[in-house]
Design an enzyme around this catalytic site. Structure first.
Site, PDB file in Angstrom:
ATOM      1  N   GLU A  49     -11.380   9.205  -3.715  1.00  0.00           N
ATOM      2  CA  GLU A  49     -11.022   8.143  -4.661  1.00  0.00           C
ATOM      3  C   GLU A  49      -9.695   8.435  -5.329  1.00  0.00           C
ATOM      4  O   GLU A  49      -9.358   9.593  -5.598  1.00  0.00           O
ATOM      5  CB  GLU A  49     -12.084   7.960  -5.762  1.00  0.00           C
ATOM      6  CG  GLU A  49     -13.058   6.837  -5.509  1.00  0.00           C
ATOM      7  CD  GLU A  49     -14.231   7.264  -4.678  1.00  0.00           C
ATOM      8  OE1 GLU A  49     -14.964   6.396  -4.192  1.00  0.00           O
ATOM      9  OE2 GLU A  49     -14.415   8.482  -4.521  1.00  0.00           O
ATOM     10  N   THR A  50      -8.960   7.356  -5.574  1.00  0.00           N
ATOM     11  CA  THR A  50      -7.792   7.390  -6.440  1.00  0.00           C
ATOM     12  C   THR A  50      -8.078   6.467  -7.617  1.00  0.00           C
ATOM     13  O   THR A  50      -8.468   5.310  -7.422  1.00  0.00           O
ATOM     14  CB  THR A  50      -6.523   6.925  -5.700  1.00  0.00           C
ATOM     15  OG1 THR A  50      -6.238   7.847  -4.642  1.00  0.00           O
ATOM     16  CG2 THR A  50      -5.327   6.863  -6.643  1.00  0.00           C
TER      17      THR A  50
END
Length: 289
Positions: free
Chosen positions: A47-48
């Site tokens: 995830e970002t």
């Protein structure tokens, strides 16, 4: 445009363990909506996270409420616990935010993160599970784990996660070493009903090793993540299930990925769950877009 960006290992106190997330600070809205996805693909982590100001006059140091979105390399997701923990760590420890509690406005409603002596505590939704007929998901389970003995199967409609509890005859080492076939799951399950597969196992009494109430691993090829190292959103489901099974409100969990991660869990009277974890900020830089 230059954007501050960090890599934070979450649910660990040591670098290069736990679950890494990229955290990007947005002073202004990105001109192109698809730039979020492009950045997430470039970072290539599970995830970002994108922290954004809710008002132009807001300040990352002084304000306590921000917008937060999460992207895998393939898509936006409605909830990500470890990237929320990572986002709070950046604001608390790098930006020196003055507040003791932060509120994030997200696709899953308002989430809070507060300082603790030994980490950060996330206030997350608690998602109930329901019994799942084995025959409806037999192909998925057989594809993923073959003839591994299964003790219970539950489904979380809120998160579209399938929880598969392995037989109590297995030990932690079995779950750690289990070869899980994620490559063919998209072909076997393409209805949209399942977006994540949780494998879980009852904990063992403490001996020479630390005692945990339950273990888990998490797989989400449907959103571009073959195996996620440590997953806060999965524990918002696991907490509900194991609290009922064990008759406990406070639990200590371990996610048995190669990197591994520990989570301290406390179910709250308001139907939510507090999940505490440590963080290690391992990278700080500037992204040019």
């Amino acid at each position: 445009m230059k954007l501050p960006i960090f890599t934070v290992d979450a649910f660990t106190a040591k670098a290069f363990r736990g679950n890494p997330a990229a955290v990007c600070l947005l002073e202004n809205t990105l001109e192109e909506e698809d730039m979020h996805q492009k950045i997430a693909r470039e970072m290539n982590l599970s995830e970002t996270a994108f922290i954004r100001k809710l008002h132009p006059t807001d300040n990352f140091t002084q304000n306590s409420c921000f917008g937060l979105r999460w992207f895998t390399p393939a898509s936006e997701v409605p909830l990500c616990g470890h990237a929320t923990l990572a986002s709070a760590a950046v604001l608390f420890y790098k930006i020196k935010n003055v507040n003791s509690t932060l509120t994030f406005v997200t696709l899953s409603g308002e989430l809070k993160a507060r300082r603790a002596e030994d980490g950060i505590i996330l206030d997350l939704p608690l998602y109930p599970t329901h019994p799942q007929d084995f025959h409806e998901v037999e192909d998925l389970i057989k594809t993923a784990i073959g003839d591994t003995l299964v003790q219970d199967i539950r489904y979380s409609p809120d998160t579209r996660k399938l929880l598969v509890r392995l037989s109590d005859t297995y030990k932690r080492s079995f779950l750690e070493n289990l070869k899980v076939n994620t490559q063919n799951l998209l072909q076997v399950e393409n209805t949209g009903k399942v977006k994540g597969l949780i494998l879980t196992l009852k904990g063992e009494p403490g001996g020479q090793s630390q005692a945990f109430d339950f273990y888990s691993r998490y797989f989400a090829p449907w959103v571009g993540v073959a195996e996620d190292p440590v997953t806060g959103s999965a524990h918002a489901v696991l907490s509900s299930y194991w609290s009922q099974q064990l008759g406990k409100k406070d639990m200590h969990a371990f996610q048995c990925s190669c990197r591994g991660g520990e989570l301290e869990i406390s179910l709250r009277p308001d139907g939510r769950v507090d999940i505490r974890g440590g963080t290690a900020i391992v990278l700080e830089g500037t992204l040019t877009v």
